[in-house]
Design a protein around this motif. Structure first.
Motif, mmCIF file in Angstrom:
data_model
loop_
_atom_site.group_PDB
_atom_site.id
_atom_site.type_symbol
_atom_site.label_atom_id
_atom_site.label_comp_id
_atom_site.label_asym_id
_atom_site.label_seq_id
_atom_site.Cartn_x
_atom_site.Cartn_y
_atom_site.Cartn_z
ATOM 1 N N GLU A 438 0.838 -1.188 0.000
ATOM 2 C CA GLU A 438 0.000 0.000 0.000
ATOM 3 C C GLU A 438 0.875 1.240 0.000
ATOM 4 O O GLU A 438 0.705 2.172 -0.779
ATOM 5 N N TYR A 441 2.680 1.697 -3.153
ATOM 6 C CA TYR A 441 1.750 2.179 -4.175
ATOM 7 C C TYR A 441 1.460 3.661 -3.993
ATOM 8 O O TYR A 441 1.605 4.466 -4.913
ATOM 9 N N HIS A 445 2.573 6.706 -6.208
ATOM 10 C CA HIS A 445 1.524 7.560 -6.753
ATOM 11 C C HIS A 445 1.799 9.017 -6.397
ATOM 12 O O HIS A 445 1.765 9.907 -7.250
ATOM 13 N N ASP A 446 2.157 9.193 -5.126
ATOM 14 C CA ASP A 446 2.427 10.554 -4.691
ATOM 15 C C ASP A 446 3.700 11.104 -5.310
ATOM 16 O O ASP A 446 3.838 12.307 -5.522
ATOM 17 N N GLU A 449 2.827 12.461 -8.676
ATOM 18 C CA GLU A 449 2.068 13.709 -8.704
ATOM 19 C C GLU A 449 2.940 14.918 -9.054
ATOM 20 O O GLU A 449 2.698 15.583 -10.064
ATOM 21 N N ARG A 452 4.355 14.764 -12.513
ATOM 22 C CA ARG A 452 3.381 15.106 -13.535
ATOM 23 C C ARG A 452 3.300 16.632 -13.699
ATOM 24 O O ARG A 452 3.194 17.159 -14.807
ATOM 25 N N LYS A 453 3.403 17.302 -12.546
ATOM 26 C CA LYS A 453 3.291 18.763 -12.601
ATOM 27 C C LYS A 453 4.540 19.388 -13.202
ATOM 28 O O LYS A 453 4.456 20.299 -14.023
ATOM 29 N N TRP A 455 6.372 18.075 -15.325
ATOM 30 C CA TRP A 455 6.192 17.794 -16.738
ATOM 31 C C TRP A 455 5.267 18.814 -17.392
ATOM 32 O O TRP A 455 5.611 19.465 -18.373
ATOM 33 N N ALA A 456 4.102 18.981 -16.732
ATOM 34 C CA ALA A 456 3.091 19.867 -17.309
ATOM 35 C C ALA A 456 3.560 21.326 -17.336
ATOM 36 O O ALA A 456 3.415 22.013 -18.351
ATOM 37 N N PHE A 457 4.179 21.733 -16.197
ATOM 38 C CA PHE A 457 4.611 23.138 -16.172
ATOM 39 C C PHE A 457 5.797 23.380 -17.090
ATOM 40 O O PHE A 457 5.921 24.443 -17.681
ATOM 41 N N ASP A 459 6.151 21.954 -19.860
ATOM 42 C CA ASP A 459 5.444 22.088 -21.134
ATOM 43 C C ASP A 459 4.955 23.513 -21.324
ATOM 44 O O ASP A 459 5.200 24.163 -22.349
ATOM 45 N N LEU A 460 4.258 23.986 -20.248
ATOM 46 C CA LEU A 460 3.674 25.316 -20.311
ATOM 47 C C LEU A 460 4.763 26.371 -20.475
ATOM 48 O O LEU A 460 4.644 27.294 -21.277
ATOM 49 N N GLU A 463 6.301 26.542 -23.828
ATOM 50 C CA GLU A 463 5.393 27.190 -24.790
ATOM 51 C C GLU A 463 5.341 28.700 -24.561
ATOM 52 O O GLU A 463 5.500 29.506 -25.488
ATOM 53 N N ARG A 502 0.037 -8.497 -4.834
ATOM 54 C CA ARG A 502 -1.253 -8.092 -4.295
ATOM 55 C C ARG A 502 -2.297 -9.196 -4.349
ATOM 56 O O ARG A 502 -2.373 -9.946 -5.303
#
Lengths: 663, 151
Positions: A438, A441, A445-446, A449, A452-453, A455-457, A459-460, A463, A502
């Motif tokens: 757990e 996992y 997952h955390d 998070e 991902r940001k 990565w996204a920022f 990207d932003l 651009e 699991r």
């Protein structure tokens, strides 16, 4: 009277016979010659008789013959005197002779009368002859009888000898010792076995008394049972038999002498010997060497003791059950600790152990037991029981059938092990494993998070600031994004690794042919690109988690493609050998090979390649997270199998997977 | 793009950066639909029930769809979905899980509780834009939403 003897030979008173009367010569000489002849005959007869009497022995009545001789002779002498009287008248002598004759005659008569009946019994020669014949016949018969008798005696002697031989043969070959004593306790007969039992002792005995020089009896017979060195127990037994006491048996230890001779256990009984009149004539003792039996008993006792020690000290419950498992023959005392019910109670109420089992499990346990009884095969069940105090206990109950040579079920032996602690720690472990997964996992997952940001920022940013960015700044941003992507893959892979154990993944029967087919389809583009040849031999179906098995083969096959040699077309061979030939059994093992002709690896890396994050090559050459094979190993192990690899640099690598089909 | 007869998109996310990214993505997707944000499950319920700072009906128009994150403080996505489905006034609201989670446990649980769909967010802006476009296209252009006396 005096005058008579005085004038005995005086012839004057009487005339000679010639002158008395008128005798013609003829008449006179007739008398004279006849008398003399008679005298001659009467003298000869006694002479002959006496001659016979002297010469022939066993003449009947010799006395009487003597008397007859005397009587005939005196008659003869009377006749002679009668002839003499013709010339000389010696009448007085004649008178005396006649008197003598008369006396002798009467004596003879008197002697003769008692003899008459005996004489009458004297046999005639015919009679004698007949009698002789009879006697001869009788003698013959007697001889024959004698011969018969001798034959019979010989026969019986032979029989006796045979019997004696038989007896001694039996006695000699008897493993039991036989000892016969007479009423005085003297040893009458023994056999070799007895000698064997006591000889060593005897020798020892003589050694002990060395110097005293005990008289060495030439024969056993003459030794008293005491001299024989019989132990007191044996003597007592013989004595009581000699006193006519009832037969009984004893067992005693015959101690070796000087510690040199092995101890012997003897078993003996004794019996009184009586003759036909019921008189006691002696006693017979039969002695058996029971040392081996005693030793075996001792051993048995030892092993029994050891078994009990084992069964009673060990905290597990040992039990022995009837073939139908319905009753207990033995239960070790641990039962009261684990079940909270005493062994005695369970023996008398065998169903009690079952009643302790939790209601929901009882039925399935009963089914398992019945199946075990029918198939006569090992039973291994786990169940939980409730003690009378309400405490829960987990039990692993294993029972093993004991079969005879014809596979008949004799009984069951079993061990019931208290698993509670193990179960609790197992549960604990499972819980903590679950928590760890757990955690892994959630953590991954955390971790994703913020990535991902980023990565996204990024990207932003790239651009938004497109126009202001210099070449190197763009490069930096690209590097950030590539690192983020790698991190993302890493976390994804880690996540997969964490997910393998699991519980949610249920096992189903999976056809590996389908799995490999799917993998090959999904990898089709890459296979085409590198012109790979993949050969797949028939594969088995095994119980497992479909997605994981897909991952396994996907990893192995893409590895084989990835690490291909530059100078040749990749060849991949996937094949399976069943490790147990023949029919498929529940315990079948499969050995699956995934073989390639790629770059291979050095032998010393066989273990390392399966470790997480371990890489043999630079990322630039062969990209990847270093988790793929660790994932493969975890998947195979999760399926109860093993995976190993061997390889040769430049020649290729082979991955060996062994699956138990019952895992 | 706007579907005026349908309520606003109500987004539930505790993370300010995510909210920023979502706004950016909505903008790029060309979705002009009214979008409202609440920060966790508790606030979502307050909004839906018009409690606290959402007491005025103007501050809390009935949403057309709810885009629900799962990992949130106070009341997470699963708990709040349960509350919504148990509430007779709210139970018909379309709820779409929009989350970074792809855990099968979560997916199962959410569908069990009656989530209308489960969408996993991707890392890049382009992907996010595409996901939002798809959602909007489906729920606002294609599907018919339940109409209730909520207004």
């Amino acid at each position: 009277m005096w005058e008579y003897f005085y004038k005995f030979f005086d012839t004057t008173d009487f005339p000679p016979r010639w002158y008395c009367g008128y005798w013609s010569d003829f008449e006179g000489w007739l008398h004279i010659t006849s008398d003399i002849a008679t005298f001659g005959a009467y003298t000869t007869i006694p002479c002959v008789l006496l001659y016979f009497l002297f010469r022939v022995k066993f003449i009947p009545f010799p006395g009487l013959i003597g008397l007859f001789s005397a009587f005939i002779f005196s008659c003869g002498s009377v006749h002679l005197v009668e002839a003499i009287i013709f010339w000389s008248p010696i009448y007085r002598l004649s008178g005396l002779l006649k008197f003598t004759t008369a006396v002798v005659s009467w004596v003879t008569v008197i002697a003769l009368i008692p003899i008459v009946p005996r004489v009458l019994r004297l046999r005639t020669p015919e009679e004698l002859e007949r009698e002789i014949e009879q006697r001869k016949a009788a003698e013959l018969k007697l001889q024959e009888l004698n011969r018969n008798l001798e034959d019979r005696v010989a026969e019986q002697t032979e029989t006796l000898r045979e019997q004696a031989t038989l007896l001694s043969c039996i006695l000699d070959s008897l493993p039991e010792g036989v000892l016969v004593v007479d009423t005085q306790g003297m040893v009458m007969q023994t056999n070799p076995a007895v000698n064997r039992f006591f000889d060593s002792r005897l020798n020892g005995h003589s050694q002990e008394t060395n110097g005293h020089q005990p008289p060495a009896p030439p024969q056993n017979r003459s030794r008293s049972s005491g001299e024989w060195g019989l132990p007191a127990e044996q003597m007592d037994l013989l004595n009581s038999a000699l006193h006519g006491e009832r037969v009984h048996e004893i067992e005693y230890l015959l101690k070796g002498c000087n510690g040199t001779v092995q101890e012997r256990w003897l078993h003996s009984n004794a019996q009184t010997m009586r003759d036909e009149q019921g008189e006691i004539r002696g006693a017979v003792a039969v002695i058996q060497d029971v040392t081996p039996r005693k030793l075996a008993e001792e051993k048995l006792r030892h092993s029994e003791e050891r078994f009990r020690e084992l069964a009673e000290k060990i905290l597990d419950v040992f039990w022995v059950l009837s073939p139908d498992l319905k009753s207990f023959e033995y239960i070790s005392p641990a039962i009261s600790r684990i079940w909270g019910v005493s062994a005695e109670v369970l023996v008398s109420e065998p169903q009690r152990w079952k009643e302790s089992i939790n209601q929901e499990e009882r039925e399935s346990i009963e089914t398992a037991l019945e199946e075990g009884c029918q198939s006569k095969s090992e039973i291994d069940v786990v169940y939980s029981i409730r003690q009378p105090g309400g405490q829960l206990r987990w039990i692993r109950d294993r029972r093993f059938p004991i079969l005879d040579e014809s596979s008949e079920l004799l009984r069951w032996v079993g061990v019931a092990h208290d698993l509670t602690d193990l179960k609790e720690s197992q549960d604990e472990l499972e819980r903590s494993n679950q928590e760890l997964e757990e955690f892994a996992y959630v953590a991954s997952h955390d971790l994703k998070e913020p990535l991902r940001k980023v990565w996204a920022f990024s990207d932003l940013l790239s651009e938004a600031a497109k126009d202001q960015l210099t070449g190197s700044s763009t490069q930096y941003l690209e590097s950030i994004k590539s690192a983020v992507q790698r991190m993302d893959t890493l976390i994804t892979d880690l996540l997969q690794l964490a997910q393998i154990g699991r519980k949610a993944n249920k096992f189903n029967l999976v056809d590996l042919n389908e799995i490999v087919e799917e993998v090959l389809q999904d990898l089709d583009n890459r296979i085409q690109e590198c012109n790979a040849h993949v050969r797949v031999e028939p594969l088995p179906s095994i119980p497992g988690v479909r997605t994981q098995l897909y991952q396994l083969f996907q990893n192995l096959i893409s590895n084989a493609l990835k690490y291909r040699a530059t100078d040749k077309d990749p060849m991949i061979l996937i094949q399976c050998h069943s490790l147990i030939q023949g029919e498929e059994t529940p315990h079948q093992k499969y050995h699956i090979d995934v073989q390639d002709n790629g770059i291979g690896f050095e032998e010393k890396y066989e273990e390392r390649i399966f470790r997480i994050f371990q890489r043999l090559h630079r990322r630039q050459d062969y990209p990847g997270t270093g988790i793929g094979l660790a994932l493969c190993r975890k998947i195979v192990e999760r399926h109860g199998g093993t995976i190993t690899a061997n390889g040769t640099p430049g020649e290729g690598a082979t991955f060996h997977i062994i699956f138990n089909s019952n895992s | 793009m706007k579907a005026p007869d349908k309520g606003p998109i109500l987004m539930v996310d505790d993370d300010a950066e995510d909210r920023l990214l979502l706004s950016e993505a909505l903008k790029r997707a060309g979705i002009e639909q009214d979008v409202r944000f609440v920060e966790d499950g508790v606030e979502l319920l307050e909004y839906l029930r018009r409690e606290g700072r959402f007491a005025l009906p103007s501050s809390s128009p009935r949403p057309g769809i709810i885009l629900l994150d799962l990992n949130m403080p106070r009341k997470n996505g699963i708990e709040v979905l349960q509350d919504i489905r148990e509430d007779p006034d709210l139970k018909l609201l379309p709820v779409i899980a929009l989350t970074t989670s792809n855990r099968s446990d979560d997916i199962h649980r959410m569908y069990e509780l009656g989530v209308n769909s489960f969408v996993t967010k991707r890392g890049s802006m382009d992907e996010l834009v595409m996901v939002l476009k798809n959602i909007w296209n489906f729920w606002y252009q294609t599907a018919t939403l339940p109409v209730e006396g909520y207004q």
